[in-house]
Design a protein around this motif. Structure first.
Motif, PDB file in Angstrom:
ATOM      1  N   GLU A 105       0.844  -1.195   0.000  1.00 18.90           N
ATOM      2  CA  GLU A 105       0.000   0.000   0.000  1.00 18.90           C
ATOM      3  C   GLU A 105       0.883   1.251   0.000  1.00 18.90           C
ATOM      4  O   GLU A 105       1.114   1.865   1.041  1.00 18.90           O
ATOM      5  CB  GLU A 105      -0.920   0.002   1.216  1.00 18.90           C
ATOM      6  CG  GLU A 105      -2.069   0.990   1.110  1.00 18.90           C
ATOM      7  CD  GLU A 105      -3.072   0.791   2.233  1.00 18.90           C
ATOM      8  OE1 GLU A 105      -2.706   1.015   3.395  1.00 18.90           O
ATOM      9  OE2 GLU A 105      -4.213   0.399   1.938  1.00 18.90           O
ATOM     10  N   TYR A 131     -11.017  -6.487  -8.305  1.00 17.14           N
ATOM     11  CA  TYR A 131     -10.427  -5.355  -8.996  1.00 17.14           C
ATOM     12  C   TYR A 131     -11.248  -4.120  -8.655  1.00 17.14           C
ATOM     13  O   TYR A 131     -12.477  -4.131  -8.780  1.00 17.14           O
ATOM     14  CB  TYR A 131     -10.427  -5.572 -10.508  1.00 17.14           C
ATOM     15  CG  TYR A 131      -9.548  -6.701 -10.967  1.00 17.14           C
ATOM     16  CD1 TYR A 131      -8.208  -6.481 -11.275  1.00 17.14           C
ATOM     17  CD2 TYR A 131     -10.045  -7.998 -11.101  1.00 17.14           C
ATOM     18  CE1 TYR A 131      -7.391  -7.511 -11.704  1.00 17.14           C
ATOM     19  CE2 TYR A 131      -9.242  -9.039 -11.522  1.00 17.14           C
ATOM     20  CZ  TYR A 131      -7.913  -8.795 -11.824  1.00 17.14           C
ATOM     21  OH  TYR A 131      -7.108  -9.833 -12.233  1.00 17.14           O
ATOM     22  N   ILE A 132     -10.590  -3.068  -8.202  1.00 19.23           N
ATOM     23  CA  ILE A 132     -11.319  -1.900  -7.755  1.00 19.23           C
ATOM     24  C   ILE A 132     -10.535  -0.639  -8.072  1.00 19.23           C
ATOM     25  O   ILE A 132      -9.299  -0.650  -8.127  1.00 19.23           O
ATOM     26  CB  ILE A 132     -11.625  -1.997  -6.243  1.00 19.23           C
ATOM     27  CG1 ILE A 132     -12.630  -0.929  -5.812  1.00 19.23           C
ATOM     28  CG2 ILE A 132     -10.357  -1.905  -5.407  1.00 19.23           C
ATOM     29  CD1 ILE A 132     -13.171  -1.148  -4.412  1.00 19.23           C
ATOM     30  N   TYR A 133     -11.261   0.445  -8.319  1.00 20.04           N
ATOM     31  CA  TYR A 133     -10.614   1.719  -8.632  1.00 20.04           C
ATOM     32  C   TYR A 133      -9.934   2.268  -7.382  1.00 20.04           C
ATOM     33  O   TYR A 133     -10.488   2.230  -6.284  1.00 20.04           O
ATOM     34  CB  TYR A 133     -11.651   2.717  -9.140  1.00 20.04           C
ATOM     35  CG  TYR A 133     -11.096   4.109  -9.343  1.00 20.04           C
ATOM     36  CD1 TYR A 133     -10.321   4.401 -10.454  1.00 20.04           C
ATOM     37  CD2 TYR A 133     -11.342   5.112  -8.414  1.00 20.04           C
ATOM     38  CE1 TYR A 133      -9.809   5.669 -10.656  1.00 20.04           C
ATOM     39  CE2 TYR A 133     -10.827   6.393  -8.604  1.00 20.04           C
ATOM     40  CZ  TYR A 133     -10.056   6.661  -9.728  1.00 20.04           C
ATOM     41  OH  TYR A 133      -9.551   7.916  -9.901  1.00 20.04           O
ATOM     42  N   GLY A 134      -8.726   2.792  -7.535  1.00 26.37           N
ATOM     43  CA  GLY A 134      -8.029   3.382  -6.401  1.00 26.37           C
ATOM     44  C   GLY A 134      -6.544   3.482  -6.662  1.00 26.37           C
ATOM     45  O   GLY A 134      -6.067   3.300  -7.782  1.00 26.37           O
ATOM     46  N   HIS A 136      -2.867  -0.202  -4.580  1.00 31.36           N
ATOM     47  CA  HIS A 136      -2.980  -1.182  -3.505  1.00 31.36           C
ATOM     48  C   HIS A 136      -3.095  -2.583  -4.101  1.00 31.36           C
ATOM     49  O   HIS A 136      -3.880  -2.826  -5.001  1.00 31.36           O
ATOM     50  CB  HIS A 136      -4.220  -0.854  -2.674  1.00 31.36           C
ATOM     51  CG  HIS A 136      -4.642  -1.941  -1.744  1.00 31.36           C
ATOM     52  ND1 HIS A 136      -4.254  -1.976  -0.425  1.00 31.36           N
ATOM     53  CD2 HIS A 136      -5.422  -3.036  -1.928  1.00 31.36           C
ATOM     54  CE1 HIS A 136      -4.781  -3.037   0.156  1.00 31.36           C
ATOM     55  NE2 HIS A 136      -5.501  -3.691  -0.739  1.00 31.36           N
ATOM     56  N   LYS A 137      -2.302  -3.505  -3.591  1.00 30.00           N
ATOM     57  CA  LYS A 137      -2.376  -4.914  -3.995  1.00 30.00           C
ATOM     58  C   LYS A 137      -2.282  -5.761  -2.726  1.00 30.00           C
ATOM     59  O   LYS A 137      -1.578  -5.399  -1.780  1.00 30.00           O
ATOM     60  CB  LYS A 137      -1.214  -5.297  -4.929  1.00 30.00           C
ATOM     61  CG  LYS A 137      -1.009  -4.400  -6.140  1.00 30.00           C
ATOM     62  CD  LYS A 137      -2.042  -4.597  -7.200  1.00 30.00           C
ATOM     63  CE  LYS A 137      -1.683  -3.838  -8.470  1.00 30.00           C
ATOM     64  NZ  LYS A 137      -1.588  -2.385  -8.317  1.00 30.00           N
ATOM     65  N   ASP A 175      -6.571  -8.701  -4.009  1.00 23.91           N
ATOM     66  CA  ASP A 175      -7.077  -7.373  -4.368  1.00 23.91           C
ATOM     67  C   ASP A 175      -6.090  -6.732  -5.335  1.00 23.91           C
ATOM     68  O   ASP A 175      -4.875  -6.766  -5.117  1.00 23.91           O
ATOM     69  CB  ASP A 175      -7.210  -6.477  -3.133  1.00 23.91           C
ATOM     70  CG  ASP A 175      -8.282  -6.972  -2.178  1.00 23.91           C
ATOM     71  OD1 ASP A 175      -8.993  -7.928  -2.548  1.00 23.91           O
ATOM     72  OD2 ASP A 175      -8.405  -6.412  -1.086  1.00 23.91           O
ATOM     73  N   ASN A 214      -5.957  -3.110  -7.070  1.00 21.30           N
ATOM     74  CA  ASN A 214      -6.516  -1.784  -7.323  1.00 21.30           C
ATOM     75  C   ASN A 214      -5.957  -1.200  -8.610  1.00 21.30           C
ATOM     76  O   ASN A 214      -4.770  -1.326  -8.904  1.00 21.30           O
ATOM     77  CB  ASN A 214      -6.219  -0.853  -6.152  1.00 21.30           C
ATOM     78  CG  ASN A 214      -7.158  -1.099  -4.985  1.00 21.30           C
ATOM     79  OD1 ASN A 214      -7.643  -2.208  -4.813  1.00 21.30           O
ATOM     80  ND2 ASN A 214      -7.412  -0.074  -4.208  1.00 21.30           N
ATOM     81  N   LYS A 225      -5.661   2.137 -11.387  1.00 24.52           N
ATOM     82  CA  LYS A 225      -5.771   3.561 -11.651  1.00 24.52           C
ATOM     83  C   LYS A 225      -6.655   3.751 -12.879  1.00 24.52           C
ATOM     84  O   LYS A 225      -6.818   2.836 -13.683  1.00 24.52           O
ATOM     85  CB  LYS A 225      -4.381   4.164 -11.886  1.00 24.52           C
ATOM     86  CG  LYS A 225      -3.409   3.972 -10.727  1.00 24.52           C
ATOM     87  CD  LYS A 225      -2.072   4.616 -11.018  1.00 24.52           C
ATOM     88  CE  LYS A 225      -1.352   3.933 -12.170  1.00 24.52           C
ATOM     89  NZ  LYS A 225      -0.985   2.545 -11.860  1.00 24.52           N
ATOM     90  N   ARG A 272     -15.549  -4.400  -0.508  1.00 23.90           N
ATOM     91  CA  ARG A 272     -14.764  -3.235  -0.117  1.00 23.90           C
ATOM     92  C   ARG A 272     -14.188  -3.386   1.269  1.00 23.90           C
ATOM     93  O   ARG A 272     -13.208  -2.741   1.607  1.00 23.90           O
ATOM     94  CB  ARG A 272     -15.646  -1.989  -0.195  1.00 23.90           C
ATOM     95  CG  ARG A 272     -15.973  -1.652  -1.654  1.00 23.90           C
ATOM     96  CD  ARG A 272     -17.070  -0.633  -1.752  1.00 23.90           C
ATOM     97  NE  ARG A 272     -17.366  -0.348  -3.149  1.00 23.90           N
ATOM     98  CZ  ARG A 272     -18.426   0.308  -3.545  1.00 23.90           C
ATOM     99  NH1 ARG A 272     -19.312   0.729  -2.681  1.00 23.90           N
ATOM    100  NH2 ARG A 272     -18.627   0.543  -4.817  1.00 23.90           N
TER     101      ARG A 272
END
Length: 682
Positions: free
Chosen positions: A334, A373-376, A379-380, A393, A395, A397, A681
């Motif tokens: 992070e 997979y998430i926007y942000g 972070h892995k 996870d 994340n 861009k 989340r």
């Protein structure tokens, strides 16, 4: 019943409410004795209870003792919501806190307290000051194991307690304290009469088993120093702005055998550090991981691919393989929000590296994989659980998936190219790829409505073992696609069939879309990979109002389809309070329905083709929405508006569903995806 063993009774009490436990206490003398111990084990005091106990503490000694005679059973005291805003308005001028005499007297009546929880107390600072300045310390809290308060980093409702006051109070009861949080922001400590070197003072906590240590002042401190101080430690949560000094670790690993050894009771380690060096990684791999039940690492200022490049892929794989042997293990990268990548690699090679690391965390062939997979920011994380679940996870861009449009022969005339981060890893390097994924979750920010379809295509094409899929695109209009197993009813509770490790896409029976009119391309794709679908649900997001004059879906190819649940607002019902539904059966006569109503009612009646066409053609009354659905005769329709007022159409008959069934259907169509996204989340 009176002959039930005490072990059984304790289990019953543990799973019963306080009200039910109190009823058990009234059953017989034997039950009363055991029930009251459980009933008074945890005492919760809010504002109204403060007022009640203040009155009781003012009684004469003999009468007061009678009211507090069960105080010896209390092991945990929780004080919360103790301000004037939590009492009736006519009592707002009343003092809603204990005086020093009242507070100390209350604690005397609770001599066996092990946990003092002031986390959400508005008067925590006041009560701690009372204890610190009490001259009868030997008569209160002499069995206390933990004191819980709201510190400066918390955002809860309680009064924030300065670190020096909290540590001073814990130090006062250091002989029995087992759980402690230390803010190490200065090597020396002074608070009133309590002062000295912080690390030296920690040696005096002889009973400590659970320690949270936040280091922000000593760049030479190591976890070895902390472990030396506490021979009975079970759990350590160590956070530091400094990395563990490599030279010190190398010297210890090279010669000091005793410092490398862990005591047999140590089972849980949480580390939050800027990065992990080679020698310290070897120490964790060889001496720590084999003995732990829980190991959680957070690398807080380095991006995953920079870490792998510096650490070496071979070494990184070996390190993660050692983590996989721990019952519960996780590693998180992070980096700071504005950190730039130090080492640039291609998207394809990043994907290959990530799946190579993922493969290292596999402990057996029965692992269940969840991808998120998430926007942000960058972070892995990788995480394994005792139930053999492996979560990762990833994340993204915006630049990772918001790519230029490419011309393709699609129905809309264009489409997005595949998001770069969903590329296939190089199989000559990576043993596994997306075929291992069972649960595929995506939440991104984008305004292009075709992006969910492209992500769905990737999952269906590349994940043969897929069991659930959820893609949510948050933009100008929110779009969601959800695939799941068949809901079933049991004991009047809507449940989902548990996912078996051997389940494949063939077990996916439910399709749900939100604020999307399923296109021909989408339905062809779903039929190609999920031909056994039994249920289609199309709903409208609460905050989204897309204009759709014609809602048209061809479901004829789905020979196992049983039901279609449809939000009539999707085809302009909300704008004109009227709409039409045309059901084109492939194996019987077509049917036509007139829908009208308002925000509180939904009325559905049969109509004719002539009436429908006539009403639609009269433009002065405004445009009228219409849904055309092609399907087989066995399909049942459930129509609703504003997620309620459900009407069922089946075999030409119209019927209203009762409120209980509506709630259950609402749970399937709405809560299922929302709860899933909240879970993702978290």
């Amino acid at each position: 019943m009176s002959e039930l063993p005490s072990e059984i009774l304790n289990i019953v009490y543990k799973h019963s409410s306080n009200k039910d436990v109190l009823q058990c206490a009234l059953t017989c003398k034997r039950w009363k004795e055991s029930a009251l111990i459980h009933y008074y084990n945890s005492l919760s005091i809010d504002a109204s209870r403060v007022l009640q106990t203040k009155e009781l503490l003012q009684l004469d000694l003999s009468e007061r003792d009678r009211y507090f005679q069960n105080g010896t059973f209390t092991k945990k005291l929780v004080v919360h919501r103790d301000d004037r805003y939590h009492i009736p308005y006519d009592l707002r001028d009343t003092v809603v806190h204990y005086t020093k005499e009242e507070w100390i007297l209350l604690l005397k009546y609770l001599p066996n307290i092990q946990v003092l929880d002031l986390f959400q107390s508005k008067n925590s600072l006041r009560y701690m000051d009372y204890i610190l300045n009490c001259t009868e310390s030997d008569k209160i809290l002499h069995k206390t194991r933990a004191i819980i308060v709201t510190n400066s980093k918390s955002h809860m409702a309680g009064t924030k307690v300065p670190n020096d006051i909290y540590f001073a109070l814990c130090y006062k009861y250091r002989a029995t304290i087992t759980t402690l949080e230390v803010e190490y922001n200065s090597k020396s400590f002074k608070s009133g009469p309590i002062n000295g070197n912080m690390l030296t003072m920690l040696y005096h906590f002889n009973s400590l088993t659970h320690l949270t240590f936040n280091n922000s002042c000593d760049d030479q401190l190591t976890t070895f120093d902390i472990m030396d101080a506490f021979p009975h430690l079970v759990s350590l949560d160590y956070k530091s702005k400094y990395m563990i000094p490599e030279v010190i670790v190398e010297n210890i690993l090279g010669g000091d055998t005793n410092r490398k050894k862990l005591n047999s009771s140590f089972k849980e380690l949480h580390l939050t550090i800027p990065t992990i060096s080679m020698h310290y990684a070897d120490y964790i791999k060889d001496y720590v991981a084999p003995h732990l039940d829980v190991l959680k690492l957070k690398i807080c200022n380095m991006e995953i691919f920079d870490w792998v490049k510096r650490f070496g892929l071979y070494n990184a794989v070996g390190f993660l393989r050692s983590l996989s042997k721990v019952k519960t293990a996780s590693i998180i990268w992070e980096p700071h929000e504005h950190d730039d990548r130090l080492i640039n690699t291609s998207t394809k090679s990043e994907n290959t590296v990530f799946f190579t690391l993922l493969n290292a965390m596999i402990r057996n062939k029965n692992m269940h994989f969840r991808a998120q997979y998430i926007y942000g920011r960058a972070h892995k994380s990788l995480r394994v659980t005792p139930e053999d679940h492996l979560y990762f996870d990833y994340n993204l861009k915006e630049s990772d998936y918001n790519l230029p449009l490419t011309n393709q022969d699609f129905e809309q005339g264009y489409s997005l190219s595949l998001p770069a981060q969903f590329s296939i890893p190089n199989r000559s390097t990576s043993i596994i790829g997306p075929e291992v994924i069972h649960q595929f979750n995506v939440s991104l920010g984008d305004s292009h409505q075709n992006l969910p379809l492209e992500i769905l295509r990737y999952a269906l094409v590349n994940c043969p073992n897929l069991q659930t899929f959820c893609c949510q695109i948050l933009g100008e209009n929110n779009h969601t696609i959800l695939l799941d197993v068949t809901p079933k009813k049991g004991n009047d509770i809507v449940k989902s069939i548990p996912n078996s490790i051997n389940a494949t896409k063939a077990h996916i029976k439910v399709i749900k879309t939100e604020s999307i009119v399923p296109s021909k391309e989408m339905m062809c794709l779903i039929h190609q990979y999920l031909p056994a679908v039994e249920r289609l649900i199309c709903i409208l997001d609460d905050l989204t109002y897309p204009f759709v004059e014609l809602f048209e879906v061809d479901l004829t190819a789905f020979i196992y389809l049983k039901s279609v649940r449809l939000d009539v607002q999707l085809f302009n019902y909300d704008r004109q309070n009227t709409a039409f539904l045309e059901i084109q059966f492939s194996d019987k006569d077509w049917e036509y329905y007139h829908l009208w109503g308002n925000s509180t009612t939904l009325t559905v009646t049969k109509t004719t083709l002539e009436h429908m066409n006539e009403r639609i053609s009269i433009k002065e009354y405004g445009d009228v929405g219409k849904a055309v659905i092609q399907c087989r005769k066995q399909v049942k329709f459930e129509l609703f508006s504003n997620r309620s007022r459900t009407t069922e159409i089946y075999n030409g008959k119209i019927s209203k569903l009762d409120e209980e069934i509506i709630i259950k259907l609402r749970h399937i169509s709405y809560s299922n995806s929302r709860v899933r996204l909240y879970y993702i989340r978290s």
